[in-house]
Design a protein around this motif. Structure first.
Motif, PDB file in Angstrom:
ATOM      1  N   VAL A   1       0.882  -1.158   0.000  1.00 36.51           N
ATOM      2  CA  VAL A   1       0.000   0.000   0.000  1.00 36.51           C
ATOM      3  C   VAL A   1       0.922   1.210   0.000  1.00 36.51           C
ATOM      4  CG1 VAL A   1      -1.780   1.271   1.250  1.00 36.51           C
ATOM      5  CG2 VAL A   1      -1.804  -1.235   1.254  1.00 36.51           C
TER       6      VAL A   1
ATOM      7  N   TYR B   1       1.272   5.274  -0.362  1.00 37.66           N
ATOM      8  CA  TYR B   1       0.572   6.550  -0.289  1.00 37.66           C
ATOM      9  C   TYR B   1       1.167   7.527  -1.292  1.00 37.66           C
ATOM     10  CZ  TYR B   1      -0.721   4.234   3.971  1.00 37.66           C
ATOM     11  OH  TYR B   1      -1.166   3.305   4.861  1.00 37.66           O
TER      12      TYR B   1
ATOM     13  N   ALA C   1      -4.038   6.166  -2.042  1.00 36.33           N
ATOM     14  CA  ALA C   1      -3.004   5.135  -1.918  1.00 36.33           C
ATOM     15  C   ALA C   1      -3.127   4.156  -3.084  1.00 36.33           C
ATOM     16  CB  ALA C   1      -3.143   4.381  -0.599  1.00 36.33           C
ATOM     17  N   GLN C   2      -1.995   3.809  -3.653  1.00 36.44           N
ATOM     18  CA  GLN C   2      -1.970   2.798  -4.706  1.00 36.44           C
ATOM     19  C   GLN C   2      -1.723   1.440  -4.076  1.00 36.44           C
ATOM     20  OE1 GLN C   2       1.131   4.437  -7.232  1.00 36.44           O
ATOM     21  NE2 GLN C   2      -0.416   5.132  -8.678  1.00 36.44           N
ATOM     22  N   ILE C   3      -2.435   0.447  -4.564  1.00 41.94           N
ATOM     23  CA  ILE C   3      -2.230  -0.925  -4.133  1.00 41.94           C
ATOM     24  C   ILE C   3      -1.431  -1.590  -5.242  1.00 41.94           C
ATOM     25  CG2 ILE C   3      -3.336  -3.081  -3.487  1.00 41.94           C
ATOM     26  CD1 ILE C   3      -5.755  -1.301  -2.606  1.00 41.94           C
TER      27      ILE C   3
ATOM     28  N   ILE D   1      -8.867  -4.028   4.109  1.00 46.50           N
ATOM     29  CA  ILE D   1      -8.012  -2.916   4.521  1.00 46.50           C
ATOM     30  C   ILE D   1      -8.656  -2.293   5.744  1.00 46.50           C
ATOM     31  CG2 ILE D   1      -7.185  -0.613   3.911  1.00 46.50           C
ATOM     32  CD1 ILE D   1      -6.663  -1.592   1.152  1.00 46.50           C
TER      33      ILE D   1
ATOM     34  N   THR E   1      -6.397   1.814  -7.052  1.00 45.39           N
ATOM     35  CA  THR E   1      -6.105   3.017  -6.283  1.00 45.39           C
ATOM     36  C   THR E   1      -7.245   3.227  -5.299  1.00 45.39           C
ATOM     37  OG1 THR E   1      -4.937   3.952  -8.178  1.00 45.39           O
ATOM     38  CG2 THR E   1      -5.553   5.472  -6.414  1.00 45.39           C
TER      39      THR E   1
ATOM     40  N   SER F   1      -1.296   3.917   9.405  1.00 41.87           N
ATOM     41  CA  SER F   1      -1.164   3.119   8.183  1.00 41.87           C
ATOM     42  C   SER F   1      -2.488   2.420   7.924  1.00 41.87           C
ATOM     43  CB  SER F   1      -0.029   2.094   8.314  1.00 41.87           C
ATOM     44  OG  SER F   1      -0.343   1.152   9.308  1.00 41.87           O
TER      45      SER F   1
ATOM     46  N   VAL G   1      -3.417  -4.393   5.914  1.00 41.80           N
ATOM     47  CA  VAL G   1      -4.050  -5.344   5.012  1.00 41.80           C
ATOM     48  C   VAL G   1      -4.135  -6.691   5.723  1.00 41.80           C
ATOM     49  CG1 VAL G   1      -3.858  -6.530   2.788  1.00 41.80           C
ATOM     50  CG2 VAL G   1      -3.140  -4.138   3.001  1.00 41.80           C
TER      51      VAL G   1
ATOM     52  N   SER H   1       2.866  -2.149   4.396  1.00 41.95           N
ATOM     53  CA  SER H   1       2.216  -0.854   4.230  1.00 41.95           C
ATOM     54  C   SER H   1       3.092   0.193   4.886  1.00 41.95           C
ATOM     55  CB  SER H   1       0.829  -0.860   4.878  1.00 41.95           C
ATOM     56  OG  SER H   1       0.231   0.417   4.770  1.00 41.95           O
TER      57      SER H   1
END
Length: 187
Positions: A39, A41, A54-56, A75, A136, A153, A156, A175
């Motif tokens: 994850v 940011y 945040a991009q996964i 999440i 995202t 944070s 996950v 993360s």
């Protein structure tokens, strides 16, 4: 079912959401030698009232994920920090494919538990290998925070990753942390 994975399946999942079944999959957290699930940011600091983005991501150039077909995970979103009911997920663009063409996804926000449950699955009967952004996440930060500044944070958990032939695909979950601040002031 009709043996096809498509948007009709999301209707059945939504209708039966929260019910349990005796069949369970093994959670596969992986280890540091496995491809990453991160994850990431888009900024180091977000302010009250902002939308945290945040991009996964899965895999990397040096450790690509192999034979991935679908994944499901939760999440954690602290209700003291985030407007969980307004959080949402965008799939396009995605390393896994194009939403509605060769990938489908769904998410369910659970305010009472502070979770966003996410499922993403390819629908073309072909695994994918490589690395990149799979989705995202957009999470509104509450307008009032419990402290002036804090580090947090998005954990996950409840994760399962599989290949088309239903084999577990190990990923190592991590993360970063992000700073949330009440005010955006400068000197």
């Amino acid at each position: 079912g009709d043996s096809l994975i498509d948007y009709n399946d999301t209707l059945a999942i939504s209708a039966n959401y929260g019910l349990s079944h005796s069949k369970s999959g093994l959670l596969n957290q992986g280890n540091p030698a496995d491809p990453a699930f991160v994850v990431k940011y888009l900024k180091d600091t977000f302010y009250a009232g902002d939308i945290l983005v945040a991009q996964i991501m899965v895999g990397s150039g040096t450790k690509p994920v192999g034979d991935l077909y679908g994944l499901a995970f939760s999440i954690g979103l602290d209700p003291a920090l985030f407007e969980i009911n307004k959080a949402y997920l965008k799939i396009n663009p995605s390393f896994l494919g194009t939403n509605g063409t060769d990938v489908i996804a769904m998410n369910k926000n659970n305010v009472s538990t502070g979770n966003m449950d996410i499922g993403i699955c390819r629908i073309n009967q072909l695994d994918i290998s490589g690395n990149g952004v799979i989705a995202t996440l957009y999470v509104p930060v509450n307008s009032t925070l419990p402290k002036k500044s804090m580090k947090t944070s998005l954990p996950v958990f409840n994760n399962v990753q599989i290949s088309y032939n239903d084999k577990n695909v190990p990923l190592y979950f991590s993360s970063d942390s992000v700073i949330l601040e009440q005010h955006n002031t400068g000197i």
